[in-house]
Design a protein around this motif. Structure first.
Motif, short mmCIF file in Angstrom:
data_model
loop_
_atom_site.label_atom_id
_atom_site.label_comp_id
_atom_site.label_asym_id
_atom_site.label_seq_id
_atom_site.Cartn_x
_atom_site.Cartn_y
_atom_site.Cartn_z
N ILE A 86 5.22 -5.97 -5.46
CA ILE A 86 4.96 -5.75 -4.04
C ILE A 86 5.79 -6.73 -3.23
O ILE A 86 5.73 -7.95 -3.44
CB ILE A 86 3.46 -5.93 -3.72
N VAL A 87 6.59 -6.19 -2.32
CA VAL A 87 7.46 -6.99 -1.46
C VAL A 87 7.10 -6.67 -0.01
O VAL A 87 7.09 -5.50 0.38
CB VAL A 87 8.95 -6.69 -1.72
N THR A 125 6.41 -4.29 7.01
CA THR A 125 6.95 -3.37 6.01
C THR A 125 6.52 -3.85 4.63
O THR A 125 6.77 -5.00 4.26
CB THR A 125 8.48 -3.28 6.10
N ILE A 126 5.88 -2.96 3.88
CA ILE A 126 5.44 -3.28 2.52
C ILE A 126 6.08 -2.27 1.57
O ILE A 126 5.95 -1.06 1.76
CB ILE A 126 3.90 -3.22 2.39
N LEU A 127 6.77 -2.79 0.58
CA LEU A 127 7.37 -1.96 -0.46
C LEU A 127 6.61 -2.17 -1.76
O LEU A 127 6.26 -3.30 -2.11
CB LEU A 127 8.84 -2.31 -0.66
N VAL A 128 6.35 -1.07 -2.48
CA VAL A 128 5.63 -1.13 -3.75
C VAL A 128 6.46 -0.42 -4.81
O VAL A 128 6.84 0.74 -4.63
CB VAL A 128 4.23 -0.47 -3.64
N PHE A 129 6.73 -1.13 -5.90
CA PHE A 129 7.40 -0.54 -7.06
C PHE A 129 6.38 -0.49 -8.19
O PHE A 129 5.71 -1.48 -8.48
CB PHE A 129 8.60 -1.40 -7.49
N PHE A 130 6.28 0.68 -8.83
CA PHE A 130 5.33 0.82 -9.94
C PHE A 130 6.00 1.52 -11.10
O PHE A 130 6.58 2.60 -10.96
CB PHE A 130 4.11 1.62 -9.51
N ASP A 131 5.91 0.87 -12.27
CA ASP A 131 6.45 1.44 -13.49
C ASP A 131 5.30 2.03 -14.29
O ASP A 131 4.49 1.30 -14.87
CB ASP A 131 7.15 0.35 -14.30
N GLN A 138 9.11 6.50 -0.83
CA GLN A 138 8.15 7.54 -0.46
C GLN A 138 7.11 6.97 0.51
O GLN A 138 6.38 6.03 0.16
CB GLN A 138 7.44 8.08 -1.70
N PRO A 139 7.01 7.51 1.74
CA PRO A 139 5.98 7.04 2.67
C PRO A 139 4.59 7.25 2.08
O PRO A 139 4.27 8.33 1.59
CB PRO A 139 6.21 7.91 3.92
N SER A 140 3.75 6.21 2.09
CA SER A 140 2.48 6.27 1.37
C SER A 140 1.32 5.70 2.18
O SER A 140 0.36 5.17 1.62
CB SER A 140 2.60 5.51 0.04
N ARG A 190 8.78 4.34 -6.05
CA ARG A 190 9.16 3.48 -4.93
C ARG A 190 8.40 3.96 -3.69
O ARG A 190 8.65 5.05 -3.18
CB ARG A 190 10.66 3.53 -4.67
N LEU A 191 7.45 3.15 -3.25
CA LEU A 191 6.58 3.52 -2.16
C LEU A 191 6.79 2.57 -0.98
O LEU A 191 7.08 1.38 -1.17
CB LEU A 191 5.12 3.48 -2.58
N THR A 192 6.62 3.09 0.23
CA THR A 192 6.61 2.23 1.40
C THR A 192 5.28 2.42 2.13
O THR A 192 4.90 3.55 2.47
CB THR A 192 7.80 2.50 2.35
N VAL A 193 4.59 1.31 2.31
CA VAL A 193 3.33 1.32 3.04
C VAL A 193 3.65 0.75 4.42
O VAL A 193 3.50 -0.44 4.68
CB VAL A 193 2.25 0.48 2.32
N SER A 194 4.15 1.61 5.27
CA SER A 194 4.56 1.19 6.61
C SER A 194 4.57 2.42 7.51
O SER A 194 4.47 3.55 7.05
CB SER A 194 5.95 0.54 6.58
#
Length: 426
Positions: free
Chosen positions: A49-50, A76-82, A104-106, A91-95
């Motif tokens: 999470i960045v 702006t919050i970016l989430v990477f999940f493997d 992907q807007p989430s 690759r998700l953006t929580v913003s």
């Protein structure tokens, strides 16, 4: 890539802004598709999470924004999940705003007004074994999460997930230091542009011996960059070493025949940085070459460069490389000072340090190990007595940008092996 630097190169074509944006976005898309899965699996990280707030960007998130997103927006919050099993990394953006279709807007504030609660829901849905965040005691590159954002995140997370939080230090460094295929395709041209600017600065187009000051050349650099639509990440330096004078002369000092000139100059273009130090000699009337002692001094620094490059090895720490290179150089009778560093998204880039000008011994910042597919500023000097200057010891500073492929270190656009000569006559 070559050891041979072109003499007085022409400026490579400089892209218009729209084309620059296209290159930046294409490279970013490539990096997200290739570098992110590699470093998450290399470090065994399930989720990263960045986060950053507007105008206060985390060093990592600043390099993940597309060319039209000049800053984080609000938060702006970016989430990477493997998800594992070789499946693609999410690759998700929580913003509130999308990011060039790269994430992907989430988050829909109408459904969940609390942004951090939305992050907590994403975490709960995926149940990651580890959650990396950007905190580090050692490096600013991995310490971008502010205390207020950290506290807000913890408040939103159930206790079970708080226990899974780990430092994203290695992830951050690996993301920033790794160079992609397309970055390496354009980097030599960026360094060529910097070399061309230095060659023009060290010429009669800019310097009139007996009239031009070192500050005049510094501000020529700045003006030329502005006219070309380029930027620099530090104020350029121009200095003089002169027979009979102590140290480096800078400022409103007039350049004279017989001076040894030095410059430290870098540009920022297409999100990549250069860092170069070159030397020039101002010919006295009737001279056609620099004194032999100055020529030998540059050759000595070139030899230290070769020794340092040969000391690179995947898995060695910066401190180990420094010690090996110094030992070899000293055994050959050289008098070196080595202070090399990674380069890329930042001028003094992410990765291990190889010495400091004021510390030629081990340093905690040099404990990190060297990785392949990284770019470096091979920065160092050797001190040599010049017979033609009554044995005066001269500092032959040199710096060139290079790429380490895991086996060898190659210069991106050659290196200076001959002093640039500036005529004292029109």
């Amino acid at each position: 890539m070559s050891d041979d630097e072109q003499v007085a190169p022409e400026y490579p074509p400089i892209l218009p802004m729209r084309d620059r944006a296209a290159v930046i976005d294409r490279i970013l898309a490539e990096r997200l598709e290739t570098v992110i899965p590699e470093i998450m699996r290399e470090t065994g990280t399930a989720m990263w999470i960045v986060t950053a707030r507007e105008y206060f960007e985390d060093p990592v998130i600043a390099t993940m924004l597309d060319a039209e997103s000049m800053h984080a927006r609000r938060r702006t919050i970016l989430v990477f999940f493997d998800p594992g099993d070789g499946r693609s990394v999410e690759r998700l953006t929580v913003s509130r705003y999308g990011l060039g279709k790269l994430f992907q807007p989430s988050w829909d504030p109408a459904d969940e007004p609390d942004q951090w609660r939305a992050v907590a829901d994403i975490i709960a849905d995926r149940d990651p074994a580890t959650i990396a965040i950007n905190t580090s005691d050692l490096t600013a590159f991995a310490d971008g999460l502010t205390l207020s954002q950290y506290n807000a995140m913890l408040t939103a997370l159930p206790e079970a997930y708080r226990q899974r939080i780990v430092s994203g230090e290695t992830l951050s460094l690996r993301w920033l230091e790794s160079r992609s295929t397309e970055e390496l395709a354009i980097y030599p041209g960026i360094v060529r542009l910097a070399h061309a600017l230095i060659e023009e600065a060290f010429s009669r187009k800019v310097i009139t011996p007996g009239e031009t000051t070192t500050n005049d050349v510094v501000w020529w650099y700045r003006q030329q960059l502005a006219e070309l639509g380029l930027d620099t990440w530090f104020q350029p330096s121009v200095g003089i070493q002169r027979r009979g004078a102590t140290g480096m002369l800078e400022g409103e000092v007039v350049i004279q025949p017989g001076d040894l000139l030095w410059t430290d100059f870098g540009i920022t273009y297409l999100r990549l940085n250069t860092d170069t130090q070159h030397l020039a000699y101002v010919l006295k009337p009737g001279e056609t070459a620099a004194p032999e002692g100055l020529t030998r001094g540059l050759a000595a620094s070139n030899r230290v460069q070769d020794i340092l490059r040969a000391s690179f090895q995947t898995g060695r720490s910066g401190n180990e490389v420094l010690a090996l290179a110094r030992q070899q150089a000293l055994s050959e009778g050289l008098n070196p000072s080595i202070y090399s560093h990674p380069i890329g998204f930042h001028g003094h880039g992410a990765g291990t340090a190889i010495g400091f000008w004021d510390n030629q011994n081990g340093d905690p910042r040099g404990n990190y190990h060297i990785r392949p597919h990284t770019t470096w500023s091979i920065e160092l000097t050797s001190h040599n007595a010049v017979p033609e200057w009554d044995g005066q010891v001269v500092d032959f500073r040199t710096e060139e940008d290079a790429f380490f492929d895991g086996s060898t270190v190659r210069f991106l656009d050659g290196r200076q092996t001959n002093l640039t000569l500036i005529s004292s006559e029109p």
